[in-house]
Write an enzyme that holds these catalytic residues in place. Structure first.
Site, PDB file in Angstrom:
ATOM      1  N   TYR A 105      12.355  38.124  85.325  1.00  0.00           N
ATOM      2  CA  TYR A 105      12.035  39.488  84.884  1.00  0.00           C
ATOM      3  C   TYR A 105      12.016  39.578  83.361  1.00  0.00           C
ATOM      4  O   TYR A 105      12.806  38.914  82.684  1.00  0.00           O
ATOM      5  CB  TYR A 105      13.100  40.436  85.422  1.00  0.00           C
ATOM      6  N   TRP A 107       9.916  41.725  79.662  1.00  0.00           N
ATOM      7  CA  TRP A 107       8.762  42.396  79.070  1.00  0.00           C
ATOM      8  C   TRP A 107       7.840  41.461  78.314  1.00  0.00           C
ATOM      9  O   TRP A 107       6.733  41.855  77.958  1.00  0.00           O
ATOM     10  CB  TRP A 107       9.236  43.521  78.139  1.00  0.00           C
TER      11      TRP A 107
HETATM   12  N1  LIG Z   1      23.223  48.190  80.455  1.00  0.00           N
HETATM   13  C1  LIG Z   1      21.904  48.316  80.599  1.00  0.00           C
HETATM   14  N2  LIG Z   1      21.142  47.216  80.804  1.00  0.00           N
HETATM   15  C2  LIG Z   1      19.807  47.336  80.949  1.00  0.00           C
HETATM   16  C3  LIG Z   1      19.180  48.600  80.872  1.00  0.00           C
HETATM   17  C4  LIG Z   1      20.002  49.748  80.654  1.00  0.00           C
HETATM   18  O1  LIG Z   1      19.509  50.908  80.576  1.00  0.00           O
HETATM   19  N3  LIG Z   1      21.351  49.564  80.507  1.00  0.00           N
HETATM   20  N4  LIG Z   1      17.810  48.696  81.010  1.00  0.00           N
HETATM   21  C5  LIG Z   1      17.150  47.670  81.793  1.00  0.00           C
HETATM   22  C6  LIG Z   1      15.693  47.748  81.676  1.00  0.00           C
HETATM   23  S1  LIG Z   1      14.983  49.244  82.107  1.00  0.00           S
HETATM   24  C7  LIG Z   1      14.921  46.694  81.303  1.00  0.00           C
HETATM   25  S2  LIG Z   1      13.211  46.853  81.392  1.00  0.00           S
HETATM   26  C8  LIG Z   1      15.517  45.398  80.893  1.00  0.00           C
HETATM   27  C9  LIG Z   1      14.754  44.725  79.739  1.00  0.00           C
HETATM   28  O2  LIG Z   1      15.093  43.397  79.647  1.00  0.00           O
HETATM   29  P1  LIG Z   1      14.036  42.262  79.175  1.00  0.00           P
HETATM   30  O3  LIG Z   1      12.663  42.652  79.549  1.00  0.00           O
HETATM   31  O4  LIG Z   1      14.543  40.956  79.646  1.00  0.00           O
HETATM   32  O5  LIG Z   1      14.201  42.360  77.607  1.00  0.00           O
HETATM   33  P2  LIG Z   1      13.320  41.782  76.423  1.00  0.00           P
HETATM   34  O6  LIG Z   1      14.215  41.757  75.245  1.00  0.00           O
HETATM   35  O7  LIG Z   1      12.069  42.568  76.301  1.00  0.00           O
HETATM   36  O8  LIG Z   1      13.011  40.285  76.864  1.00  0.00           O
HETATM   37  C10 LIG Z   1      11.804  39.668  76.623  1.00  0.00           C
HETATM   38  C11 LIG Z   1      12.047  38.212  76.203  1.00  0.00           C
HETATM   39  O9  LIG Z   1      10.784  37.554  76.179  1.00  0.00           O
HETATM   40  C12 LIG Z   1      10.674  36.773  74.985  1.00  0.00           C
HETATM   41  N5  LIG Z   1       9.230  36.646  74.697  1.00  0.00           N
HETATM   42  C13 LIG Z   1       8.416  37.504  74.039  1.00  0.00           C
HETATM   43  N6  LIG Z   1       7.158  37.036  74.005  1.00  0.00           N
HETATM   44  C14 LIG Z   1       7.168  35.853  74.650  1.00  0.00           C
HETATM   45  C15 LIG Z   1       6.151  34.892  74.951  1.00  0.00           C
HETATM   46  O10 LIG Z   1       4.989  35.029  74.610  1.00  0.00           O
HETATM   47  N7  LIG Z   1       6.552  33.784  75.647  1.00  0.00           N
HETATM   48  C16 LIG Z   1       7.835  33.587  76.056  1.00  0.00           C
HETATM   49  N8  LIG Z   1       8.116  32.493  76.727  1.00  0.00           N
HETATM   50  N9  LIG Z   1       8.797  34.488  75.769  1.00  0.00           N
HETATM   51  C17 LIG Z   1       8.471  35.600  75.097  1.00  0.00           C
HETATM   52  C18 LIG Z   1      11.477  37.520  73.964  1.00  0.00           C
HETATM   53  O11 LIG Z   1      11.895  36.655  72.924  1.00  0.00           O
HETATM   54  C19 LIG Z   1      12.629  38.092  74.802  1.00  0.00           C
HETATM   55  O12 LIG Z   1      13.719  37.194  74.838  1.00  0.00           O
HETATM   56  O13 LIG Z   1      16.885  45.604  80.488  1.00  0.00           O
HETATM   57  C20 LIG Z   1      17.648  46.237  81.523  1.00  0.00           C
HETATM   58  N10 LIG Z   1      19.046  46.216  81.168  1.00  0.00           N
HETATM   59  N1  LIG Z   2      12.395  52.269  71.610  1.00  0.00           N
HETATM   60  C1  LIG Z   2      12.429  51.845  72.882  1.00  0.00           C
HETATM   61  N2  LIG Z   2      11.834  52.573  73.845  1.00  0.00           N
HETATM   62  C2  LIG Z   2      11.894  52.151  75.145  1.00  0.00           C
HETATM   63  C3  LIG Z   2      12.528  50.934  75.506  1.00  0.00           C
HETATM   64  C4  LIG Z   2      13.163  50.192  74.442  1.00  0.00           C
HETATM   65  O1  LIG Z   2      13.765  49.133  74.682  1.00  0.00           O
HETATM   66  N3  LIG Z   2      13.089  50.672  73.170  1.00  0.00           N
HETATM   67  N4  LIG Z   2      12.549  50.526  76.821  1.00  0.00           N
HETATM   68  C5  LIG Z   2      11.549  51.077  77.724  1.00  0.00           C
HETATM   69  C6  LIG Z   2      11.920  50.842  79.130  1.00  0.00           C
HETATM   70  S1  LIG Z   2      11.831  49.255  79.721  1.00  0.00           S
HETATM   71  C7  LIG Z   2      12.264  51.834  79.976  1.00  0.00           C
HETATM   72  S2  LIG Z   2      12.597  51.465  81.605  1.00  0.00           S
HETATM   73  C8  LIG Z   2      12.358  53.215  79.547  1.00  0.00           C
HETATM   74  C9  LIG Z   2      13.660  53.823  80.069  1.00  0.00           C
HETATM   75  O2  LIG Z   2      13.662  55.191  79.994  1.00  0.00           O
HETATM   76  P1  LIG Z   2      15.001  55.951  80.426  1.00  0.00           P
HETATM   77  O3  LIG Z   2      15.618  55.217  81.553  1.00  0.00           O
HETATM   78  O4  LIG Z   2      14.675  57.353  80.673  1.00  0.00           O
HETATM   79  O5  LIG Z   2      15.827  55.792  79.077  1.00  0.00           O
HETATM   80  P2  LIG Z   2      17.344  55.635  78.681  1.00  0.00           P
HETATM   81  O6  LIG Z   2      17.318  55.560  77.191  1.00  0.00           O
HETATM   82  O7  LIG Z   2      18.011  54.522  79.386  1.00  0.00           O
HETATM   83  O8  LIG Z   2      18.028  56.978  79.157  1.00  0.00           O
HETATM   84  C10 LIG Z   2      17.600  58.247  78.734  1.00  0.00           C
HETATM   85  C11 LIG Z   2      18.767  59.186  78.661  1.00  0.00           C
HETATM   86  O9  LIG Z   2      19.289  59.473  79.949  1.00  0.00           O
HETATM   87  C12 LIG Z   2      20.580  60.032  79.759  1.00  0.00           C
HETATM   88  N5  LIG Z   2      21.377  59.813  80.975  1.00  0.00           N
HETATM   89  C13 LIG Z   2      22.009  58.689  81.368  1.00  0.00           C
HETATM   90  N6  LIG Z   2      22.622  58.888  82.549  1.00  0.00           N
HETATM   91  C14 LIG Z   2      22.389  60.163  82.907  1.00  0.00           C
HETATM   92  C15 LIG Z   2      22.745  60.958  84.040  1.00  0.00           C
HETATM   93  O10 LIG Z   2      23.418  60.532  84.964  1.00  0.00           O
HETATM   94  N7  LIG Z   2      22.297  62.243  84.069  1.00  0.00           N
HETATM   95  C16 LIG Z   2      21.533  62.768  83.081  1.00  0.00           C
HETATM   96  N8  LIG Z   2      21.112  64.017  83.225  1.00  0.00           N
HETATM   97  N9  LIG Z   2      21.196  62.048  81.997  1.00  0.00           N
HETATM   98  C17 LIG Z   2      21.606  60.753  81.915  1.00  0.00           C
HETATM   99  C18 LIG Z   2      21.168  59.337  78.555  1.00  0.00           C
HETATM  100  O11 LIG Z   2      21.761  60.285  77.702  1.00  0.00           O
HETATM  101  C19 LIG Z   2      19.959  58.635  77.927  1.00  0.00           C
HETATM  102  O12 LIG Z   2      19.849  58.850  76.546  1.00  0.00           O
HETATM  103  O13 LIG Z   2      12.369  53.312  78.117  1.00  0.00           O
HETATM  104  C20 LIG Z   2      11.320  52.571  77.515  1.00  0.00           C
HETATM  105  N10 LIG Z   2      11.305  52.920  76.109  1.00  0.00           N
HETATM  106 MO   LIG Z   3      12.668  49.074  81.846  1.00  0.00          MO
END
Ligand SMILES: Nc1nc2c(c(=O)[nH]1)N[C@H]1C(S)=C(S)[C@@H](COP(=O)(O)OP(=O)(O)OC[C@H]3O[C@@H](n4cnc5c(=O)[nH]c(N)nc54)[C@H](O)[C@@H]3O)O[C@H]1N2
Ligand SMILES: Nc1nc2c(c(=O)[nH]1)N[C@H]1C(S)=C(S)[C@@H](COP(=O)(O)OP(=O)(O)OC[C@H]3O[C@@H](n4cnc5c(=O)[nH]c(N)nc54)[C@H](O)[C@@H]3O)O[C@H]1N2
Ligand SMILES: [Mo]
Length: 728
Positions: A105, A107
């Site tokens: 998994y 991005w």
């Molecule tokens: N506690 C907590 N944990 C969370 C979340 C949270 O809300 N709370 N959110 C979750 C969510 S929604 C998401 S989407 C995940 C995100 O987690 P990830 O999608 O795993 O995060 P990224 O840092 O985008 O990882 C992308 C990796 O790909 C590498 N990369 C970039 N380009 C290339 C390429 O061209 N080739 C190769 N081989 N590698 C490349 C980058 O260096 C990086 O290490 O995290 C999750 N984890």
């Molecule tokens: N700059 C930037 N933007 C991103 C990303 C990034 O890495 N960087 N990641 C992208 C990705 S992969 C995803 S999936 C989306 C995620 O989008 P979201 O999942 O919506 O984003 P979060 O920042 O995890 O959470 C948004 C807010 O939800 C609130 N929250 C947490 N728990 C609760 C709850 O139980 N109840 C309520 N009412 N509120 C709560 C928190 O205050 C938090 O600030 O964002 C995307 N956008």
């Molecule tokens: Mo995500």
């Protein structure tokens, strides 16, 4: 020389002198560019993997050495290809293809061809298959529950009712989890213009009132003048039930809508009124759970009933234990209001979470690097990674059925960073020791690279040609190579092409095509599916193609017009408020929450980072400049800080029985009391006591499924303690 290219966080000009990146500037057409791009100036170079590398203990066959605690030895590309090819062949022959886990998994980078996951999946499909992952970390609970409740979920999550319709028709937008602008900086796949700030302010100017229901006031842009209703995390279902009860007892629910468009309200009604469980879901009951005064709940219910109301729900609500329930209950509440399918009202999951949401209609086809079907029928829900490694051959439940965990012997990762993104990293680290081999392609020496056996250095998106765009955005970009590949690195495509050759079948993977030939074929597939696209040469010379923006739309308007003709893809074609197998939406007490009686006083919110995308460019300048005294900032309300004598800049240890990390206190009166909030994405870096120096919240989060239904991640259900640390 200036070269234009695309990132998940926008379109930029890359200024290169003598083959070195000197500056990054957003394109002038972008009205609200993201500062994330600036991270690339240093970030494209710092911490790069510069040679294929092997873990010493792996090379020497030392079984007592530990992944993640070992040194690395540099090898040549020839040695690396031989080693990886031999391991793949061995594991495939001895254990079968399903012993290879490439759920991988992540991005990765923008670009339809060099997309690392597509490269890996195609390569392993050509090799006979692999165990894959399904669903996301973003909203797994929604992906599994919504088909049962409302049919297809893509529209609700990614392309709900367009902003212009909200601007024109909506009066009240109730945002559960807010719509943080920090998150709208990005769209998966890339975008040109950042539009969310402008849309939100246009809605405000048009008279839309915003309510932000969240533990954090700034989850709605402060300038929107939202009414802030602080809520205990994980309790939105109780609030919605209180709202529903108030509507119901005042006869404000739309019975005609429930009758014609929904099924199962009567079952739910018995629960709402307490007939089935002796607990009426009154606003007073909801108040004791959510911490919201009951008069606020009743006032909001009446406000919603008399307004043209849009219910917006952040994706974060799904990343809690029982994360299926808020969306089911949110849909039920919207159905009771009866405005689903009318202009600018109803429900949308994800306003503000990405730039694309509320912008365009979903479904534009863009060509991509083709992936043949995976010959192996083995998959896990993505967030059950650790459990899969811990419990090979054992059963688990998912989506109302029983499944078996495969016995994984080799892990292959490219384009993701599980040692940042997965929950309870100490537990992952222990489980991660079980497979015989871990291979990863990485740009940088992040925590995942450091926990691999074989690390192959990938070229970055600036070091190759590609075509970039996202199905819900309005541009397709010629991503022209701006820099030579950093010495020692190769593109993922070159790596897999060479491996395919070592494994004796180069042609199935490459089809004999070069990068240029693949780009042309991906472009042709896109041009065949979309009107008025120029030929490839013109597109490449122009650098960009703008798609015509479709007319604004209202989600479910067809269904609203004629529910018999435009049935939903549910069992009975309607919105299923209850169903025989799964019951109806319910409030379920989480294992860890502010109303529980656990040992830890603070609820930890780990949200998306403002200054980067997840862990990408964690080491970049914009990202690093957020640190306080060299540590990740953790936000705390001044009232809590005064009680514990914390001041801004204090170094603290945040901990529970699962682990610990260091951070620096940042006082913030936009946060409710008893909450700590920290950005995700720090590179996990445990010191000799196991405390993460960089402040990765997954050092302490719990790794449990949302429920046996979706088995999604529950990262946000997390209680912690905090103590001041005096030593640096
Ligand atoms: N506690 C907590 N944990 C969370 C979340 C949270 O809300 N709370 N959110 C979750 C969510 S929604 C998401 S989407 C995940 C995100 O987690 P990830 O999608 O795993 O995060 P990224 O840092 O985008 O990882 C992308 C990796 O790909 C590498 N990369 C970039 N380009 C290339 C390429 O061209 N080739 C190769 N081989 N590698 C490349 C980058 O260096 C990086 O290490 O995290 C999750 N984890
Ligand atoms: N700059 C930037 N933007 C991103 C990303 C990034 O890495 N960087 N990641 C992208 C990705 S992969 C995803 S999936 C989306 C995620 O989008 P979201 O999942 O919506 O984003 P979060 O920042 O995890 O959470 C948004 C807010 O939800 C609130 N929250 C947490 N728990 C609760 C709850 O139980 N109840 C309520 N009412 N509120 C709560 C928190 O205050 C938090 O600030 O964002 C995307 N956008
Ligand atoms: Mo995500």
């Amino acid at each position: 020389m200036i070269t234009r290219s695309l990132t998940h966080w926008g379109l930029y000009d890359f200024h290169v002198e003598n083959g070195v990146l000197k500056d990054v500037s957003p394109v002038p057409e972008d009205p609200d560019p993201s500062p994330i791009g600036k991270n690339l100036i240093k970030g494209n170079y710092a911490h790069r993997v510069l040679q294929p590398s092997v873990r010493k203990g792996f090379l020497e066959g030392n079984k007592s050495s530990f992944r993640g605690d070992d040194e690395f030895v540099s090898i040549t590309w020839d040695e690396a290809f031989d080693l990886v090819a031999a391991e793949l062949k061995r594991v495939k022959n001895v254990y079968g293809n399903d012993a290879i886990y490439a759920g991988s998994y992540g991005w990765a980078s923008a670009g339809r061809f060099h997309h690392a996951l597509s490269q890996l999946h195609r390569f392993l499909s050509c090799l006979g298959g692999y165990t894959e992952s399904i669903n996301t970390y973003s909203f797994a609970a929604a992906e599994v529950i919504l088909p049962h409740v409302i049919g297809r979920y893509e529209g609700l999550l990614k392309a709900p009712t367009s902003w212009p319709e909200i601007v024109d028709h909506c009066e009240l937008m109730v945002c559960f989890g807010g719509m943080p602008l920090r998150n709208s900086q990005i769209t998966n796949g890339g975008m040109g213009k950042h539009v969310q700030r402008d849309y939100m302010h246009r809605a405000k100017s048009a008279g839309v009132n915003f309510v932000n229901i969240s533990p954090i006031r700034s989850d709605n842009a402060i300038g929107l003048g939202s009414d802030w209703i602080p809520i205990r995390p994980g309790t939105d279902v109780a609030l919605m039930l209180g709202l529903a009860f108030e509507l119901y007892t005042n006869n404000l629910h739309n019975k005609a809508f429930l009758e014609r468009y929904c099924s199962g309200f009567d079952e739910f009604e018995r629960y709402l009124t307490g007939l089935s469980d002796h607990q009426p879901k009154t606003p007073e009951w909801a108040s004791t759970i959510t911490g919201i005064p009951s008069h606020k709940i009743t006032t909001l219910a009446h406000h919603m009933a008399k307004s043209k109301t849009m219910i917006s729900m952040a994706w974060s609500l799904s990343r809690h234990q029982h994360g299926e329930q808020p969306y089911w209950m949110g849909i039920t509440l919207a159905a009771m209001l009866g405005q689903i399918g009318l202009p600018g009202t109803g429900i949308g999951l994800g306003y503000g979470v990405e730039n694309k949401v509320g912008k365009n209609i979903a479904g534009k086809y863009l060509g991509h690097f083709p992936r043949p079907p995976n010959p192996v029928d083995s998959r896990i829900p993505v967030a059950r990674l650790t459990e899969m490694l811990e419990r090979p051959g054992q059963t688990y439940r998912y989506d109302n059925a029983e499944h078996l965990y495969p016995d994984i012997r080799l892990i292959y990762w490219a384009g993701g960073n599980p040692f940042h993104h997965h929950q309870d990293l100490n537990r992952l680290k222990a489980a991660w020791q079980r497979p015989e081999t871990v291979i990863c392609h990485e740009l940088v020496w992040n925590s995942t690279a450091l926990h691999a056996d074989i690390v192959l250095p990938s070229a970055s998106f600036l070091e190759r040609n590609d075509i970039g765009g996202a199905p819900n955005e309005d541009i397709l970009v010629a991503m022209k190579q701006a820099l030579p590949p950093l010495a020692g690195s190769l593109t993922d495509y070159e790596i897999f092409s060479q491996l395919a050759e070592r494994l004796g079948d180069p042609d199935t993977f490459t089809e004999g095509k070069s990068e240029d030939e693949w780009l042309r074929s991906i472009y042709q597939a896109t041009a065949a599916a979309n009107p008025d696209m120029p030929d490839f040469e013109t597109f490449w010379a122009d650098g960009i193609h703008e798609f015509r923006t479709p007319a604004p739309h209202n989600l479910f308007s067809q269904f609203r017009k004629d529910p018999d003709k435009h049935k939903l893809a549910t069992a009975d074609g309607r919105i299923m408020i209850s169903n025989r197998a799964m019951g109806h939406p319910v409030w379920l007490e989480p294992g860890e929450w502010l109303g529980g009686n656990g040992a830890h006083p603070f609820h930890l919110i780990s949200h998306q980072p403002e200054s980067r995308l997840h862990s990408q460019l964690y080491h970049g300048e914009t990202s690093q400049s957020e640190k306080i005294s060299g540590l990740a900032p953790i936000s705390l309300n001044p009232i809590d800080a005064a009680a514990s004598r914390f001041a801004t800049g204090d170094k603290v240890r945040v901990f529970n029985e699962r682990g610990a990390f260091y951070a620096a206190i940042q006082l913030d009166d936009n946060i409710m009391t008893s909450i700590l909030s920290i950005a995700t994405g720090a590179w996990w870096d445990p010191d000799e006591d196991g405390v993460c120096r960089n402040g990765n919240p997954n050092a302490v989060t719990q790794d449990i499924g949302t429920s046996a239904l979706a088995q999604g991640p529950s990262a946000l259900t997390c209680m912690v303690s905090i103590e001041k640390v005096t030593s640096a």
